[in-house]
Design an enzyme around this catalytic site. Structure first.
Site, short mmCIF file in Angstrom:
data_model
loop_
_atom_site.label_atom_id
_atom_site.label_comp_id
_atom_site.label_asym_id
_atom_site.label_seq_id
_atom_site.Cartn_x
_atom_site.Cartn_y
_atom_site.Cartn_z
N ASP A 1 70.99 -17.48 -66.06
CA ASP A 1 69.81 -18.31 -66.22
C ASP A 1 68.70 -17.34 -65.36
O ASP A 1 67.58 -17.53 -66.00
CB ASP A 1 70.25 -19.34 -65.10
CG ASP A 1 68.99 -20.24 -64.74
OD1 ASP A 1 68.44 -20.89 -65.48
OD2 ASP A 1 68.61 -20.16 -63.77
N LYS B 1 64.97 -16.03 -67.22
CA LYS B 1 63.64 -16.30 -66.50
C LYS B 1 62.89 -14.84 -66.37
O LYS B 1 61.86 -14.67 -66.83
CB LYS B 1 63.52 -16.92 -65.16
CG LYS B 1 64.20 -18.25 -65.17
CD LYS B 1 64.52 -18.93 -64.03
CE LYS B 1 65.00 -20.42 -64.02
NZ LYS B 1 65.78 -20.82 -62.80
#
Lengths: 368, 368
Positions: free
Chosen positions: A227, A231
């Site tokens: 995750d 980003k």
């Protein structure tokens, strides 16, 4: 033909974030209705897994009990392709709000934009998948004039992407970006290695975080670092680095090798205490230097290096002094010099994620 | 008639910030020239005190040595009224960049906007003067469709105003805004009452700050708190409070009564040591509670209270832990809960102030 200032909104995904988006959208629609200079917003389509609500005449759906009505809907579900055709034929400009985290929807963005439909989304998949997908999306938007905004794909409602774009567009030289990009990781390390006191055992903190709802159902989906890597991929690309994918740079997983393939999240949590000594060693090593350990992502633009993993920080460093599940993002640039531009606050949660989406929607409406 | 995508830019003020704006504007104009989707920017007017450069045919002024050419210009200087008439007659959309801190120019904003000319400015005067001026400006913009942006009027290039607008526009409830809004005050208190160590004497820190160029020529212009009060006025109004003026709420001045009317800044600095014990007492009182003293501005939206002055903070508080001359602004809102959305970084300086101006210009161009 609807008047020019009519704008149609289509929403896909009505779960946690989606419900908050719908509520904010309802508020925005009401506020806009009182201002002659604002467009008239009409929600003409909403869908969730196998359920859809829409009007073949493109009339506005009422917001009252809309989530319940959607659940009860027996209206024929449109496939993604049918949905796009339906929206492309609308007699007004359309903004498509994707509240899913679906790769299949993300893969259609370039096509959607090519039809003149603007996109607003917290979905990271489109911007952190292959570099070709990224290029296709922005080329398509540039050619059709449709807009695509995704503030909530990094740091939820925090002004991270807009700030990075401003720095780049005004000609500043971004040299480094560093921060804590995961609310889960923030919570875990603020408890495991606090700046004051000694903190708990690693496995106990992970279990506690899960119980409090701070992790995914299987905590490994947070601990693998993917995750955060997604980003970082988005920010690196905005800073000008053609990062191929979120797996094309070093990402440290906090899942012990031995537990990568255990069957369930519960079994993982049960066996995690066997590996507490590894994390304890890392913590102690940092403490010996008067530091604390944190899970950070960083981008060195000059060296073209992106990485995600554990780093040590002085206790007085802004990254060390974080609270709760806050995110923090530091932009080091030529103009800002030694003291970076820092943004900090909640980087997850339905309302703040929806705020990024609604804020983007307003920006799109001002530019349509 | 110029093609639709031509946009004319007029710049008033070519001092410290103005020179940086011109340089960033030149870069932006070049980057835009390579993108078919961006407008063609032409600088058609620049002025500074009694000097002006412009073309009666509205042809673009070359950027090369433009500051020197302006200084040497023997072109007839246009009055402010003549300048507005000249711009209003231009055969393309015009953005007026006001780099001055002039009240006289600010007083003309409503008139300029009524002519369809957009405004971008770091000048605080228009937005922190009388509430009537504020209302006139935004009414005029709303009626003519011209845009007015002033990000750099608070925190220079930091995304303070845009973030507050996003919070309000997306329907969040801003409950409190608190921060350090002056680079000078930040530097003074980070040195006078550091979180580690004991810091210097108050008068010595003020003298040092002046020598390093962190204060106005007369340091009393920083110590009276008016600059911070102006910024608070702007933020309070954006948060929905109809603040009448920057003198309509409590502002603590750090100028000892006895030194308010001494003739010069130098005499002020010479006599300031006589009053060191007052500030020392304040510092010691905070230390006894384990705290440090800082010069902050705060807005309690619910109570409709705005104030500027000294406050005590725990050493671990983000406001206490600031470095150098950084600004910090915390937004407490319903959505963000107990942990505020925080923005931190340099809040003064030519390049970062100009960045806010250039960023605003880009936003205006996208909306024209």
């Amino acid at each position: 033909m609807a008047p020019t200032r009519d704008v149609f909104v289509a929403v896909i995904g009505a779960g946690g974030v989606g419900k908050c988006v719908l509520s904010q959208l309802e508020g925005l629609t009401k506020r806009f209705a009182t201002r002659p200079s604002s467009p008239k917003l009409s929600l003409i389509f909403i869908s969730r897994s196998t359920k859809s609500l829409y009007s073949t005449e493109y009339t506005a759906l009422p917001y009252e009990n809309i989530a319940a009505k959607l659940d009860d809907s027996s209206q024929k579900t449109l496939s993604l392709t049918e949905t796009i055709d339906y929206l492309a034929a609308a007699p007004a400009k359309v903004v498509f709000i994707d509240n899913t985290s679906s790769q299949a929807v993300a893969d259609k963005y370039a096509h959607i934009l090519s039809k003149g439909i603007s996109i607003v989304t917290p979905n990271k998949k489109a911007f952190s998948g292959s570099y070709k997908l990224w290029q296709d999306i922005f080329t398509s938007a540039s050619e059709s004039g449709a807009k695509v905004y995704h503030e909530s794909s990094v740091g939820a409602g925090l002004p991270v992407i807009s700030t990075l774009k401003d720095l780049v567009e005004t000609g500043d030289e971004v040299t480094r970006i560093e921060g804590i990009f995961s609310g889960t990781m923030s919570f875990l390390f603020n408890s495991f290695a606090p700046t004051e006191g000694s903190g708990g055992k690693w496995s106990s903190e992970v279990t506690k975080a899960k119980e409090l709802g701070y992790t995914e159902p299987d905590p490994r989906d947070d601990l693998n670092g993917l995750d955060v890597a997604r980003k970082l991929t988005i920010l690196a690309r905005l800073a000008g680095l053609p990062v191929e994918s979120p797996t094309s740079f070093p990402v440290q997983s906090l899942i012990p090798k031995e537990l990568e393939s255990v069957a369930s999240g519960d079994e993982f949590l049960q066996r995690l205490p066997e590996f507490d000594s590894q994390m304890e060693e890392t913590k102690t090593a940092a403490e010996k230097e008067g530091k604390v350990v944190r899970f950070v992502g960083s981008i060195d633009v000059g060296k073209k290096e992106v990485k995600v993993g554990l780093e040590k920080f002085d206790r007085s460093h802004p990254i060390a002094a974080l609270k709760g599940s806050d995110n923090i993002i530091s932009f080091y640039t030529k103009r800002y010099g030694a003291n970076p531009l820092i943004i900090r606050g909640a980087g997850a949660g339905g309302e703040v994620t929806a705020m990024g989406v609604t804020g983007d929607l307003i920006k799109v409406l001002e530019r349509l």
